[in-house]
Motif scaffolding. Structure first.
Motif, PDB file in Angstrom:
ATOM      1  N   HIS A 194       0.706  -1.351  -0.030  1.00  0.00           N
ATOM      2  CA  HIS A 194       0.115  -0.127  -0.056  1.00  0.00           C
ATOM      3  C   HIS A 194       0.825   1.237   0.033  1.00  0.00           C
ATOM      4  CE1 HIS A 194      -3.113  -3.139   0.552  1.00  0.00           C
ATOM      5  NE2 HIS A 194      -2.911  -3.066   1.949  1.00  0.00           N
ATOM      6  N   VAL A 195       2.033   1.042   0.012  1.00  0.00           N
ATOM      7  CA  VAL A 195       2.843   2.711   0.074  1.00  0.00           C
ATOM      8  C   VAL A 195       2.703   3.046  -1.231  1.00  0.00           C
ATOM      9  CG1 VAL A 195       5.216   3.360  -0.042  1.00  0.00           C
ATOM     10  CG2 VAL A 195       4.733   1.374   1.407  1.00  0.00           C
ATOM     11  N   PRO A 196       2.300   4.443  -1.261  1.00  0.00           N
ATOM     12  CA  PRO A 196       1.886   5.079  -2.632  1.00  0.00           C
ATOM     13  C   PRO A 196       3.071   5.433  -3.551  1.00  0.00           C
ATOM     14  CG  PRO A 196       1.098   6.269  -0.563  1.00  0.00           C
ATOM     15  CD  PRO A 196       1.932   5.293  -0.095  1.00  0.00           C
ATOM     16  N   GLN A 197       3.001   5.208  -4.838  1.00  0.00           N
ATOM     17  CA  GLN A 197       3.927   5.299  -5.851  1.00  0.00           C
ATOM     18  C   GLN A 197       4.648   6.638  -5.645  1.00  0.00           C
ATOM     19  OE1 GLN A 197       4.855   3.745  -8.858  1.00  0.00           O
ATOM     20  NE2 GLN A 197       3.987   1.823  -7.938  1.00  0.00           N
ATOM     21  N   GLU A 198       4.220   7.876  -5.202  1.00  0.00           N
ATOM     22  CA  GLU A 198       5.007   8.997  -5.233  1.00  0.00           C
ATOM     23  C   GLU A 198       5.987   8.613  -4.202  1.00  0.00           C
ATOM     24  OE1 GLU A 198       1.483   8.350  -5.301  1.00  0.00           O
ATOM     25  OE2 GLU A 198       0.895   9.620  -3.792  1.00  0.00           O
ATOM     26  N   ILE A 199       5.828   7.990  -2.826  1.00  0.00           N
ATOM     27  CA  ILE A 199       6.666   7.700  -1.968  1.00  0.00           C
ATOM     28  C   ILE A 199       7.679   6.814  -2.322  1.00  0.00           C
ATOM     29  CG2 ILE A 199       6.828   6.877   0.370  1.00  0.00           C
ATOM     30  CD1 ILE A 199       4.373   8.301   0.959  1.00  0.00           C
ATOM     31  N   LEU A 200       7.287   5.984  -3.083  1.00  0.00           N
ATOM     32  CA  LEU A 200       8.177   4.991  -3.647  1.00  0.00           C
ATOM     33  C   LEU A 200       9.246   5.742  -4.386  1.00  0.00           C
ATOM     34  CD1 LEU A 200       5.740   1.972  -4.532  1.00  0.00           C
ATOM     35  CD2 LEU A 200       7.437   2.131  -2.666  1.00  0.00           C
ATOM     36  N   GLN A 201       8.665   6.256  -5.348  1.00  0.00           N
ATOM     37  CA  GLN A 201       9.743   7.059  -6.303  1.00  0.00           C
ATOM     38  C   GLN A 201      10.613   7.942  -5.469  1.00  0.00           C
ATOM     39  OE1 GLN A 201       9.994   6.697  -9.521  1.00  0.00           O
ATOM     40  NE2 GLN A 201       8.192   5.680 -10.027  1.00  0.00           N
ATOM     41  N   ARG A 202      10.093   8.605  -4.689  1.00  0.00           N
ATOM     42  CA  ARG A 202      11.066   9.441  -3.914  1.00  0.00           C
ATOM     43  C   ARG A 202      12.336   8.608  -3.327  1.00  0.00           C
ATOM     44  NH1 ARG A 202       9.668  14.306  -1.120  1.00  0.00           N
ATOM     45  NH2 ARG A 202      11.417  13.994   0.195  1.00  0.00           N
ATOM     46  N   LEU A 203      11.971   7.490  -2.944  1.00  0.00           N
ATOM     47  CA  LEU A 203      12.911   6.572  -2.222  1.00  0.00           C
ATOM     48  C   LEU A 203      14.085   6.380  -3.256  1.00  0.00           C
ATOM     49  CD1 LEU A 203      10.906   4.022  -0.113  1.00  0.00           C
ATOM     50  CD2 LEU A 203      12.409   5.849   0.732  1.00  0.00           C
ATOM     51  N   VAL A 204      13.482   5.952  -4.475  1.00  0.00           N
ATOM     52  CA  VAL A 204      14.206   5.271  -5.677  1.00  0.00           C
ATOM     53  C   VAL A 204      15.207   6.701  -6.062  1.00  0.00           C
ATOM     54  CG1 VAL A 204      14.425   5.034  -8.093  1.00  0.00           C
ATOM     55  CG2 VAL A 204      12.798   3.525  -6.453  1.00  0.00           C
ATOM     56  N   GLU A 205      14.674   7.875  -5.970  1.00  0.00           N
ATOM     57  CA  GLU A 205      15.315   8.956  -6.400  1.00  0.00           C
ATOM     58  C   GLU A 205      16.455   9.327  -5.244  1.00  0.00           C
ATOM     59  OE1 GLU A 205      12.373  11.914  -6.723  1.00  0.00           O
ATOM     60  OE2 GLU A 205      11.481  10.780  -8.227  1.00  0.00           O
ATOM     61  N   ALA A 206      16.307   8.752  -3.962  1.00  0.00           N
ATOM     62  CA  ALA A 206      16.809   9.234  -2.884  1.00  0.00           C
ATOM     63  C   ALA A 206      18.160   8.036  -2.987  1.00  0.00           C
ATOM     64  CB  ALA A 206      16.519   9.226  -1.539  1.00  0.00           C
ATOM     65  N   GLY A 207      18.146   7.253  -3.881  1.00  0.00           N
ATOM     66  CA  GLY A 207      19.183   6.218  -4.032  1.00  0.00           C
ATOM     67  C   GLY A 207      18.946   4.935  -3.148  1.00  0.00           C
ATOM     68  N   VAL A 208      17.801   4.679  -2.635  1.00  0.00           N
ATOM     69  CA  VAL A 208      17.470   3.446  -1.747  1.00  0.00           C
ATOM     70  C   VAL A 208      17.343   2.445  -2.669  1.00  0.00           C
ATOM     71  CG1 VAL A 208      15.826   2.805  -0.009  1.00  0.00           C
ATOM     72  CG2 VAL A 208      16.483   5.026  -0.122  1.00  0.00           C
ATOM     73  N   GLU A 209      17.856   1.451  -2.235  1.00  0.00           N
ATOM     74  CA  GLU A 209      17.302   0.112  -2.694  1.00  0.00           C
ATOM     75  C   GLU A 209      16.101  -0.369  -2.482  1.00  0.00           C
ATOM     76  OE1 GLU A 209      19.071  -2.599  -4.731  1.00  0.00           O
ATOM     77  OE2 GLU A 209      20.770  -1.333  -5.230  1.00  0.00           O
TER      78      GLU A 209
END
Lengths: 386, 386
Positions: free
Chosen positions: A82-97
């Protein structure tokens, strides 16, 4: 938040967003492998928070909570989708695996996206359409017959978010809520099956034996591993399809493919779940590698473990909340009656119908195993008393 | 100290004094059963503290630390046998459930007490005496021959506290330290065996199959379960003796009986350990019920679990600290080479020769299993590199 304390020796911290039972059941294999878990928990009494030293409380809907949590983790994965796509994208942009990644996870978050993608891949699925008016519902039913199955595209689980409608009147309330629905033919299936696959970022994949899942009122109550009397060619086709879905969608971690076995001996894919799954709980005691150990290995891009079954049969029985507020006193009778029973309780408060645990049994006699698993589940629910 | 947070439902808190690997390995079955662990840890980075939310730091030699710790626990048990009798007595007087109790535990704390009791019970043990002078040592050797084995009655482990002396000169330093020693004949044994038993306060007991333990420089390096080519009558005798010792000594929890198999096909009991034991690590993957789950069930006076082996053979290999400070990078090769390997690392810093983990493998071909376990242990130690 303080950084999770971890063991010397280069061992990573695996962050899990959500503190439910799936996160909780990652704890035992993490202990064995020397990995450190950190859980973003709904509260201090979340199932996984009770057994994990690092369990900061925060919301998966709050980007700051999630980003702050991820900072202390070497990889981030999920207890739910249920984690929203916007938040997932932010993680990816921050370099998180992040595993599975947002693009893969969309197919488990939105049933319309999933249906479209599987259709495009030529995977057999029930007849479906996106509908947002009663006219569209009726048009679909004219073609495929009543009843029809209406599903909210996002957020459903355990039978929630699913309506079987036998007439436009029965569909009205759901359609008028707005937001659009997935409509599907009601498939006259023989039984339900599930295929569990794990895939790593490097592309290694492993599949457990195909299982039969038994549902009661939309909730999985029993899993038979492997699925009895499954034709070899159907098993092969399902495994091949599960691997193809995992590969083409770029899934990382464990994915469950829920399937209807149809009257003609074929199959239709029903749902995808991108995380350890109820249909895989049997692996905790029944396979060389449990789905929870495998999920940790997959998201860390470690080589995957052996997925073979350890016994001819393993039967899983889900424990639903029932009569008892206190479950512990039930152990005395249960363990004395069946010394081979493997009990898994989630540390959750009892509410009627809530999944609060499961039991596994393994051996050679399927009927006897089903009786043992059902008895234990019923006894813990309070529907049998001896 | 804050009280351990535990699950709703009447589940007890099991307190473990000592935060080593034995306490750590109780965590997975506690998670499964919904039990709460609390560990009195040597420090915040103790092996068990890393995986247990409730792990107050304190000393097992400090009566206040121990009594305060026990206040939040429904039952207290041990990671090691070194808690002084005075402190154990204080716990009992305070009404704390302590398992094993002080009277039983004395036999694992003091080898002279143990030797005397087993002799009185008619259990075969090596010829022995209490000595405190070189004259007594020589008199014993005149009767039983050189070399002799000298043991400090308390505090020894993993070959520490044991001296094989071939002359009075070699014994001199140990004897002159004072305090008294246990002297034993050097038994010309064929191999070492171990019997693991669990007993509950109600008197229920269960025994796992007898295993062979292989020692290198006084440290157990390999366990073969069950012991290959063990004559049926010897197995039966050992199981009967282990149950008798557990019963007569009033043991509660898991006890290991370490045994020499002698050239004449008989046996002599070497040591007792009253806690989960290295010789039982194979049960984590090789038995229906692991020694750690069983220990929790026993100290809680729950019915005991099935102790049968799940496969024809299980082999355990101990991982000793070696070349690598960073163990995690070794996972990549190890897991790719052997997908069925079950790795257990304890979260401990690497020091040469220190027990930092173990591996289990199971199957039908004993030689192949021994090769796999040995390779994995050697690879983690850095003595093989591919």
């Amino acid at each position: 938040m303080t950084a999770p304390r971890h063991a010397p020796g280069g061992f990573p911290v695996v962050g899990i967003i959500g503190g439910g039972q799936l996160a909780r059941m990652c704890a035992p294999p993490a202990v064995n492998l020397g990995l450190t878990l950190s859980v973003l928990a709904e509260g201090p009494d979340a199932a996984a928070a009770l057994v994990t030293p690092s369990a900061p409380v925060g919301s998966y809907l709050d980007v700051d909570d999630v980003v702050r949590f991820a900072r202390d983790c070497d990889v981030v994965t999920f207890d739910h989708e249920h984690v929203p796509q916007e938040i997932l994208q932010r993680l990816v942009e921050a370099g998180v695996e992040v595993h599975p990644g947002p693009e893969a996870l969309r197919h488990a978050q939105d049933k319309l996206v999933m249906r479209k993608r599987l259709s495009d891949m030529g995977i057999p699925v029930p007849a479906w359409a996106a509908v947002s008016s009663l006219e569209e519902v009726s048009a679909f039913a004219d073609e495929h017959g009543w009843p029809v199955v209406l599903k909210t595209p996002t957020g459903g689980y355990d039978g929630k978010g699913v309506l079987v409608a036998s007439s436009p009147d029965e569909a009205r309330e759901w359609v008028e809520r707005g937001g659009g629905l997935l409509i599907e033919e009601a498939v006259p299936f023989v039984r339900e099956l599930a295929v569990l696959v794990a895939r790593s970022p490097s592309g290694q994949a492993a599949v457990w034996p195909v299982v039969e899942t038994v549902q009661t009122d939309g909730i999985c109550t029993e899993v038979l591993a492997p699925a009895p009397d499954l034709p070899e060619e159907l098993a092969t086709a399902l495994v091949e399809r599960a691997l193809r879905i995992a590969g083409e969608l770029g899934v990382t971690g464990v994915m469950a493919v829920e399937v209807f076995q149809t009257r003609d001996g074929g199959y239709l894919v029903n749902e995808l779940a991108m995380r350890p799954h109820n249909s895989g709980h049997w692996t905790m005691d029944g396979s060389v590698t449990s789905q929870f150990e495998q999920h940790l290995r997959a998201v860390l891009d470690l080589p995957l473990g052996d997925t073979r079954a350890r016994n001819r049969w393993t039967v899983m029985g889900n424990v639903l909340g029932g009569q008892y507020r206190e479950l512990y006193p039930a152990y005395r009778h249960l363990m004395a009656r069946d010394p081979g029973l493997k009990v898994h309780l989630y540390g959750k408060g009892v509410r009627p119908g809530r999944k609060i645990g499961h039991v596994n049994v393994f051996g050679d006699d399927l009927d006897a195993l089903r009786e043992r698993a059902r008895h234990a589940a019923d006894y813990l629910q309070g529907t049998v008393t001896e």
